[in-house]
Design an enzyme around this catalytic site. Structure first.
Site, short mmCIF file in Angstrom:
data_model
loop_
_atom_site.label_atom_id
_atom_site.label_comp_id
_atom_site.label_asym_id
_atom_site.label_seq_id
_atom_site.Cartn_x
_atom_site.Cartn_y
_atom_site.Cartn_z
N SER A 1 30.36 -29.09 -14.19
CA SER A 1 31.16 -27.93 -14.57
C SER A 1 30.26 -26.71 -14.80
O SER A 1 29.51 -26.31 -13.92
CB SER A 1 31.99 -28.28 -15.81
OG SER A 1 32.99 -27.32 -16.05
N ASP B 1 41.11 -30.15 -8.62
CA ASP B 1 40.40 -29.62 -9.77
C ASP B 1 40.96 -28.25 -10.12
O ASP B 1 40.77 -27.29 -9.36
CB ASP B 1 38.90 -29.53 -9.46
CG ASP B 1 38.06 -29.18 -10.67
OD1 ASP B 1 38.63 -28.75 -11.68
OD2 ASP B 1 36.82 -29.32 -10.59
N HIS C 1 38.24 -33.57 -13.16
CA HIS C 1 37.16 -32.69 -13.57
C HIS C 1 36.38 -33.28 -14.74
O HIS C 1 35.15 -33.28 -14.74
CB HIS C 1 37.73 -31.31 -13.94
CG HIS C 1 36.68 -30.29 -14.25
ND1 HIS C 1 36.11 -29.49 -13.28
CD2 HIS C 1 36.10 -29.93 -15.43
CE1 HIS C 1 35.22 -28.69 -13.84
NE2 HIS C 1 35.19 -28.94 -15.15
#
Length: 321
Positions: A137, A259, A288
């Site tokens: 991320s 996502d 995610h």
């Protein structure tokens, strides 16, 4: 117990501060959620450093890290450090500045977190050691910035999982969270504050399924995580194509098929802009926040991608040494 880093430092005549032993470091990670590491007493030529998402509590990554370390035969250390301010510091640590001073210098903002990770690498990783960086991320954005700020680091591979490296506020999740994180986050502080007043045993009982979340209920941890999130929405706009182009042979991108922080269109866009790049689209329905339920599976997938290269890099380092 002398650490891998210390032994490698002695072998290469490097002056490096001694790190903790593996078992002791794991226990410290359990207790304080600041640093989590897996390594043996073998001399290591390659370090793997994990850069977390937000919230950046390393406890979420335990299964992922432990599996990755085991798959490589416990030969290559795997380290991760929590984001600054996302967990309570160890009681033994002397805090040289208060929260006001830290906030004034923006230690808990996105730029401060990048400097925090660079400082961690400078302090704990011998200069001549090869690095495999794994980002998740916003950790992917941090890795790209690390590569830009310190191009002399011996990074041999960087794996970017579910990368939030561009147009975050324009994503489906970003459109929902931007107003909350940038304009209304103070409203979210009250329930977090009330939860933090509960006895530790009750906190753990309420969120037993996600144990590392307990760390976020301490002090200003949740506040700092939301503050960083607000900066992400404002800062992560244009993709850093210059850094990507300079390091394209070292980078591996892995995008989610559904996502909401990084739409599939971003995968198609970057793949078109960099035909030579290594871009992969998830076929396993990983979400995610994969560390919550698929950390082991993703670690095994990474092992399959990296094992041949790691073997080659290790032999090359041995020959050059």
């Amino acid at each position: 117990m002398a650490s891998v880093a210390t032994r490698l430092a002695k072998q290469k005549n490097l002056k490096v501060e001694e790190l903790k032993g593996a078992r002791e470091e794991e226990e410290e990670g359990d207790k304080e959620q600041n640093v989590l590491s897996f390594y043996s007493d073998r001399v290591a030529l390659i370090f793997c450093v994990i850069h977390t998402g937000n919230p950046g509590v390393v406890g979420f990554y335990r299964t992922f890290m432990q599996t990755l370390y085991s798959m490589f035969g416990c030969c290559h250390p795997v380290w991760a450090v929590s984001h600054a301010g996302h967990c309570e510091p160890p009681h033994s640590m002397d805090m040289v500045e208060d929260n006001f001073s830290a906030a004034k210098r923006d230690v808990f903002g996105l730029n401060g977190q990048i400097e925090h990770k660079l400082a961690f690498i400078r302090r704990h990783v011998p200069r001549e050691t090869s690095l495999v960086l794994v980002g998740h991320s916003i950790g992917c954005y941090i890795i790209l910035d690390i590569m830009k700020r310190n191009p002399k680091l011996k990074i041999i591979k960087a794996v970017l999982l579910f990368p939030t490296i561009e147009r975050m506020a324009e994503t489906p999740q970003g459109k929902v969270m931007t107003p909350v994180l940038c304009h209304m986050r103070y409203l979210a502080y009250l329930p977090v504050f009330l939860l933090s007043l509960l006895p530790a045993a009750l906190q753990e009982g309420l969120i037993r399924l996600v144990q590392p979340t307990v760390a976020l209920l301490s002090g200003n941890c949740a506040v700092n995580a939301m503050y960083m999130g607000g900066q992400e929405m404002r800062t992560v706009m244009e993709r850093d194509n210059i850094t990507i182009e300079k390091n394209i042979d070292k980078l591996l991108f892995y995008y989610g098929a559904s996502d909401h922080w990084c739409p599939v269109q971003y995968y198609h866009d970057i793949k078109q802009d960099f035909p030579r790049g290594n871009f992969r689209l998830c076929e396993n329905r990983f979400r995610h926040a994969f560390v919550l339920d698929a950390g082991g599976d993703v670690a095994r997938m990474l092992f399959k991608w990296l094992r041949g290269d790691v073997r080659t890099w290790t032999l090359a380092d041995v020959d050059s040494g």
